[in-house]
Scaffold this active site. Structure first.
Site, PDB file in Angstrom:
ATOM      1  N   CYS A   1       0.866  -1.185   0.000  1.00  0.00           N
ATOM      2  CA  CYS A   1       0.000   0.000   0.000  1.00  0.00           C
ATOM      3  C   CYS A   1       0.900   1.230   0.000  1.00  0.00           C
ATOM      4  CB  CYS A   1      -0.974  -0.021   1.181  1.00  0.00           C
ATOM      5  SG  CYS A   1      -0.183  -0.004   2.807  1.00  0.00           S
TER       6      CYS A   1
ATOM      7  N   ASN B   1       2.366   1.373   4.337  1.00  0.00           N
ATOM      8  CA  ASN B   1       2.664   0.098   5.024  1.00  0.00           C
ATOM      9  C   ASN B   1       2.369   0.175   6.524  1.00  0.00           C
ATOM     10  OD1 ASN B   1       5.540  -2.114   5.567  1.00  0.00           O
ATOM     11  ND2 ASN B   1       3.450  -2.676   5.161  1.00  0.00           N
TER      12      ASN B   1
ATOM     13  N   CYS C   1      -1.342   0.620   7.366  1.00  0.00           N
ATOM     14  CA  CYS C   1      -2.779   0.319   7.486  1.00  0.00           C
ATOM     15  C   CYS C   1      -3.176  -0.907   6.665  1.00  0.00           C
ATOM     16  CB  CYS C   1      -3.631   1.517   7.062  1.00  0.00           C
ATOM     17  SG  CYS C   1      -3.328   3.000   8.054  1.00  0.00           S
ATOM     18  N   ARG C   2      -3.332  -0.726   5.352  1.00  0.00           N
ATOM     19  CA  ARG C   2      -3.919  -1.795   4.532  1.00  0.00           C
ATOM     20  C   ARG C   2      -3.002  -2.985   4.327  1.00  0.00           C
ATOM     21  NH1 ARG C   2      -5.202   2.117  -0.284  1.00  0.00           N
ATOM     22  NH2 ARG C   2      -3.323   3.012   0.637  1.00  0.00           N
ATOM     23  N   SER C   3      -1.750  -2.749   3.918  1.00  0.00           N
ATOM     24  CA  SER C   3      -0.900  -3.914   3.608  1.00  0.00           C
ATOM     25  C   SER C   3      -0.512  -4.712   4.857  1.00  0.00           C
ATOM     26  CB  SER C   3       0.315  -3.542   2.754  1.00  0.00           C
ATOM     27  OG  SER C   3       1.151  -2.604   3.380  1.00  0.00           O
TER      28      SER C   3
ATOM     29  N   ASP D   1      -8.327   3.696   1.138  1.00  0.00           N
ATOM     30  CA  ASP D   1      -7.391   4.027   2.214  1.00  0.00           C
ATOM     31  C   ASP D   1      -8.163   4.474   3.464  1.00  0.00           C
ATOM     32  OD1 ASP D   1      -5.412   4.990   3.806  1.00  0.00           O
ATOM     33  OD2 ASP D   1      -4.584   6.384   2.328  1.00  0.00           O
TER      34      ASP D   1
HETATM   35  P1  4NP Z   1      -1.772   2.750   4.095  1.00  0.00           P
HETATM   36  O1  4NP Z   1      -2.436   4.075   4.695  1.00  0.00           O
HETATM   37  O2  4NP Z   1      -1.237   3.118   2.733  1.00  0.00           O
HETATM   38  O3  4NP Z   1      -2.922   1.799   4.013  1.00  0.00           O
HETATM   39  O4  4NP Z   1      -0.703   2.329   5.057  1.00  0.00           O
HETATM   40  C1  4NP Z   1      -1.775   5.314   4.750  1.00  0.00           C
HETATM   41  C2  4NP Z   1      -0.871   5.554   5.744  1.00  0.00           C
HETATM   42  C3  4NP Z   1      -0.244   6.781   5.813  1.00  0.00           C
HETATM   43  C4  4NP Z   1      -0.511   7.759   4.878  1.00  0.00           C
HETATM   44  C5  4NP Z   1      -1.422   7.504   3.859  1.00  0.00           C
HETATM   45  C6  4NP Z   1      -2.041   6.268   3.797  1.00  0.00           C
HETATM   46  N1  4NP Z   1       0.103   9.025   4.954  1.00  0.00           N
HETATM   47  O5  4NP Z   1      -0.178   9.876   4.115  1.00  0.00           O
HETATM   48  O6  4NP Z   1       0.933   9.247   5.851  1.00  0.00           O
END
Ligand code: 4NP
Length: 166
Positions: free
Chosen positions: A15, A18, A20-22, A130
């Site tokens: 993602c 790294n 939340c989703r992954s 997200d």
């Molecule tokens: P992820 O979520 O891609 O599912 O881990 C996010 C985590 C952090 C951010 C965006 C999405 N950020 O902009 O910091």
């Protein structure tokens, strides 16, 4: 990265951050693979470097933990060049992640690139939204979609695995 010996597949979930989703995908997929007897290396990474070294988001840890899955030991890392040779499959959460992976992939990289919901009948190309800027409900929704995708990928790899000869 954890995994059994004698694995035929190795899967990297990707993602943006790294956190939340992954990490949820890594945890969900590992649990389903173990349940269903698929020997597979599993890991996750982000296309961005903002959160490198961090634990998953506490909301992601909480949602997974309510399903009996511990993802708190994971630490965020960024996708690296070697990943495109080490993994048989690199599975992105959304289209932007997939495009970023295509941009990073070496010309002779051997990993197959796909999106998580590509393995789900009728949902090819759909993203896992997200949840980072959302509420807890967004994490619950992300978990259930990710779990659907993880089950579908385990099914797909089990089918592919039985068609191959070692
Ligand atoms: P992820 O979520 O891609 O599912 O881990 C996010 C985590 C952090 C951010 C965006 C999405 N950020 O902009 O910091």
């Amino acid at each position: 990265m954890h995994g059994g010996i004698d694995h035929r597949f190795s899967v990297l979930f990707v993602c943006l951050g790294n956190i939340c989703r992954s990490p949820m995908a890594e945890g969900a997929f590992r649990a389903v693979a173990q349940e269903r007897g698929l020997a597979c290396l599993v890991d996750s990474a982000g296309t961005a470097s903002y959160h490198v070294g961090q634990q998953p988001d506490p909301r992601a840890i909480g949602v997974a933990s309510r399903q009996g899955i511990d993802i708190a030991t994971q630490a965020a890392r960024q996708v690296e060049r070697d990943d495109f040779y080490r993994f048989s499959h690199i599975i992105a959460m959304d289209r932007a992640n997939l495009e970023a992976l295509r941009g990073k992939a070496p010309r002779d990289g051997t990993a197959r690139l796909a999106m998580l919901l590509d393995a789900v009948e009728g949902r090819r190309g759909e993203p896992v939204a997200d949840p980072y800027y959302g509420d807890l409900a967004a994490f619950e929704t992300a978990w259930s979609i990710i779990n659907l995708g993880a089950n579908a990928w385990v099914d797909k790899l089990l089918r592919e695995g039985t068609r191959q000869t070692v």
